[in-house]
Design a protein around this motif. Structure first.
Motif, PDB file in Angstrom:
ATOM      1  N   ARG A 180      14.314  46.433  44.831  1.00 41.25           N
ATOM      2  CA  ARG A 180      15.666  46.923  45.084  1.00 41.25           C
ATOM      3  C   ARG A 180      16.338  47.340  43.776  1.00 41.25           C
ATOM      4  O   ARG A 180      15.822  47.116  42.691  1.00 41.25           O
ATOM      5  N   ALA A 184      21.749  44.368  41.544  1.00 35.31           N
ATOM      6  CA  ALA A 184      22.723  43.826  42.490  1.00 35.31           C
ATOM      7  C   ALA A 184      24.132  44.326  42.206  1.00 35.31           C
ATOM      8  O   ALA A 184      24.922  44.573  43.129  1.00 35.31           O
ATOM      9  N   PHE A 206      26.964  47.183  51.138  1.00 36.86           N
ATOM     10  CA  PHE A 206      26.001  46.081  51.083  1.00 36.86           C
ATOM     11  C   PHE A 206      24.727  46.412  51.840  1.00 36.86           C
ATOM     12  O   PHE A 206      23.609  46.142  51.368  1.00 36.86           O
ATOM     13  N   TYR A 241      22.602  48.804  49.912  1.00 42.51           N
ATOM     14  CA  TYR A 241      21.875  48.098  48.844  1.00 42.51           C
ATOM     15  C   TYR A 241      20.690  47.313  49.410  1.00 42.51           C
ATOM     16  O   TYR A 241      19.575  47.369  48.867  1.00 42.51           O
ATOM     17  N   LYS A 242      20.905  46.600  50.475  1.00 46.68           N
ATOM     18  CA  LYS A 242      19.870  45.737  51.033  1.00 46.68           C
ATOM     19  C   LYS A 242      18.700  46.542  51.589  1.00 46.68           C
ATOM     20  O   LYS A 242      17.538  46.127  51.463  1.00 46.68           O
ATOM     21  N   ASN A 243      18.976  47.678  52.212  1.00 48.34           N
ATOM     22  CA  ASN A 243      17.934  48.466  52.870  1.00 48.34           C
ATOM     23  C   ASN A 243      17.265  49.475  51.947  1.00 48.34           C
ATOM     24  O   ASN A 243      16.354  50.182  52.369  1.00 48.34           O
TER      25      ASN A 243
END
Length: 500
Positions: free
Chosen positions: A10, A13, A66, A69-71
């Motif tokens: 990823r 953060a 969010f 970012y996560k996917n």
């Protein structure tokens, strides 16, 4: 710990902040008319509902950021030599890019990204009108390592370790730029170039601003009585001169600031046979230019730039549509003749020389004079016979004819096509004279045409199609054109160049 691009990973953060503001910008752009209505009726609306609605929007945007970012994951499939990006909030998409098709990798940093300490990486190929892959928030170390990996098409069995990555980073950051565009050179470029572009932007700003003033106040600034009284007290020529002088001063200042902000601290460094370009004050940009991917190289300068020993270069790589050709050009402003020759030697392994010169037929100048001078004057006087007020400006027509005629003549005199064994160079321009350089092996297709009334004069049209755009030459010797086309087609067929 090893840095392995073979497994999905990823973004940083902290990049959620970047995605939040990017998503918020998209929503503001989409609902801008509603936002204007809300601002206008702010005093009439219930303040509690407005605050509650704004909080709900912020929470929704934060949730979407969010999920983005996560996917979002990216990795390199070394078995198939592919760079794969997976993304999406509700509809998931997978972007697969062949490593050998990558034309360019850019590392950018906006003001917000600079504040939070992340970078954006863009991957560009010739297969789309947009950037195929964008990673909005990664560290500088990871961005440099990934860029180096993406641009290295030789398959490697070993995994890049952190120590090796730091060595690559040290080599890149410690490399001494062989070209550094100074503040003085950028100042010279700002003073001597892009007047038309800056004037167009300024004119667009004034028109847009006056339109908003007219809508919200009901007052037309261009028909105000103050302007009428001023014109009545001054001659038209004096007023026009003052307006042009003021506009020229504003355009000059705007142009200087635009050049300084965009190209601040412009540096070019050699890296593994490629060019590493980095520049920018507010939004910094770093991109690698591979010589084998270059399609069209344009060198332009005007009279003042020649006296100051500066010029501008534009380098085009493969693009996929007309809309992206201008934006795809990499600009190098303010370099001198020596620096230009060094760049050309790195791109072409030699400095291109002008060979056989092909001139256009005089009909090119005659047709331009008729279309741009004679025809508009015919229309002007035809309408002026019925509109007496229009004829008050008839005294301007001789100045228009002389000024435009001079520009057309200079453009015709500078319009040439130079042909050598390895290069084709098109020269054009009236004030800013530009040389567009292509290598014969980069030509993808050739188009020739001849109108029936040009057959007796043996003149015609030539268009050279490349992956970075087209180069056309009008009304040249058609017999010569066909002879060179046959030679070029033979060289293209027998060439073993693998620039794609």
């Amino acid at each position: 710990m090893e840095m392995n691009f073979n497994t999905p990973q990823r973004q940083s953060a902290v990049g959620i902040v970047v995605m939040f503001f990017d998503t918020l910008r998209q929503y503001i752009k989409a609902f801008f008319p509603l936002l204007i209505i809300w601002v206008v009726n702010f005093n009439k609306a219930n303040k509690l509902y407005i605050i509650f609605g704004a909080l709900v929007v912020v929470l929704i945007v934060a949730l979407i950021a969010f999920l983005k970012y996560k996917n979002f994951t990216f990795y390199i499939d070394e078995d198939n030599d592919e760079f794969i990006i997976k993304e999406g909030v509700f509809n998931k998409t997978i972007t697969t890019i062949q490593l050998d098709k990558i034309q360019q990798v850019n590392i950018n940093q906006s003001l917000l990204q600079r504040i939070i300490g992340v970078y954006e990486l863009e991957v560009d190929t010739a297969g789309s009108t947009n950037k195929e892959g964008k990673i909005k928030a990664i560290s500088h170390l990871l961005a440099l390592s990934l860029k180096s990996k993406l641009l290295d098409n030789i398959k490697k069995e070993k995994i890049i370790t952190t120590e090796e990555t730091e060595t690559v980073l040290e080599e890149i950051t410690s490399a001494i730029p062989f070209i550094s565009i100074s503040f003085i050179s950028l100042l010279k470029v700002g003073i001597t170039s892009n007047y038309v572009r800056s004037f167009s932007l300024l004119l667009l700003f004034f028109i847009t601003a006056s339109d908003y003033i007219n809508k919200f106040t009901g007052r037309d600034v261009f028909n105000d009585g103050v302007i009428d009284s001023y014109v009545n007290k001054s001659t038209i020529i004096t007023s026009l001169f003052l307006v042009l002088l003021i506009l020229f001063g504003i355009v000059l200042v705007v142009n200087i600031f635009r050049i300084m902000i965009r190209y601040f601290d412009y540096k070019i460094t050699k890296q593994k046979g490629s060019l590493l370009l980095s520049f920018g004050l507010i939004n910094t940009k770093s991109t690698i230019l591979k010589p084998e991917k270059v399609q069209i190289t344009t060198i332009s300068r005007n009279y003042f730039q020649k006296k100051m020993n500066i010029l501008e270069m534009k380098i085009k790589q493969a693009t996929s549509g007309e809309k992206t050709k201008h934006n795809a050009a990499i600009e190098i402003p303010g370099c001198n003749n020596r620096e230009k020759d060094e760049i050309l030697k790195l791109l072409f392994h030699q400095v291109p020389q002008k060979g056989y010169m092909m001139k256009p037929n005089f009909r090119k100048l005659g047709f331009s004079v008729f279309l741009i001078i004679v025809l508009p004057l015919i229309v002007f006087f035809s309408i002026g016979n019925n509109v007496a007020e229009l004829m008050e400006f008839a005294y301007i027509t001789p100045y228009y004819a002389v000024f435009v005629g001079l520009i057309l003549y200079l453009g015709y005199r500078n319009y040439r096509l130079f042909i050598s064994d390895d290069f084709i160079i098109k020269q054009s321009g009236a004030w800013d004279i530009s040389d567009e350089i292509i290598t014969i092996e980069k030509i993808q297709a050739i188009t020739t045409s001849q109108l029936f009334w040009h057959k007796s004069a043996d003149i015609g049209y030539l268009t050279l199609h490349t992956a970075g755009g087209n180069i056309g030459f009008q009304l040249g010797n058609y017999t010569k054109i066909k002879q060179y086309v046959n030679l070029w087609l033979y060289e293209i067929e027998t060439s073993d160049s693998n620039w794609m």
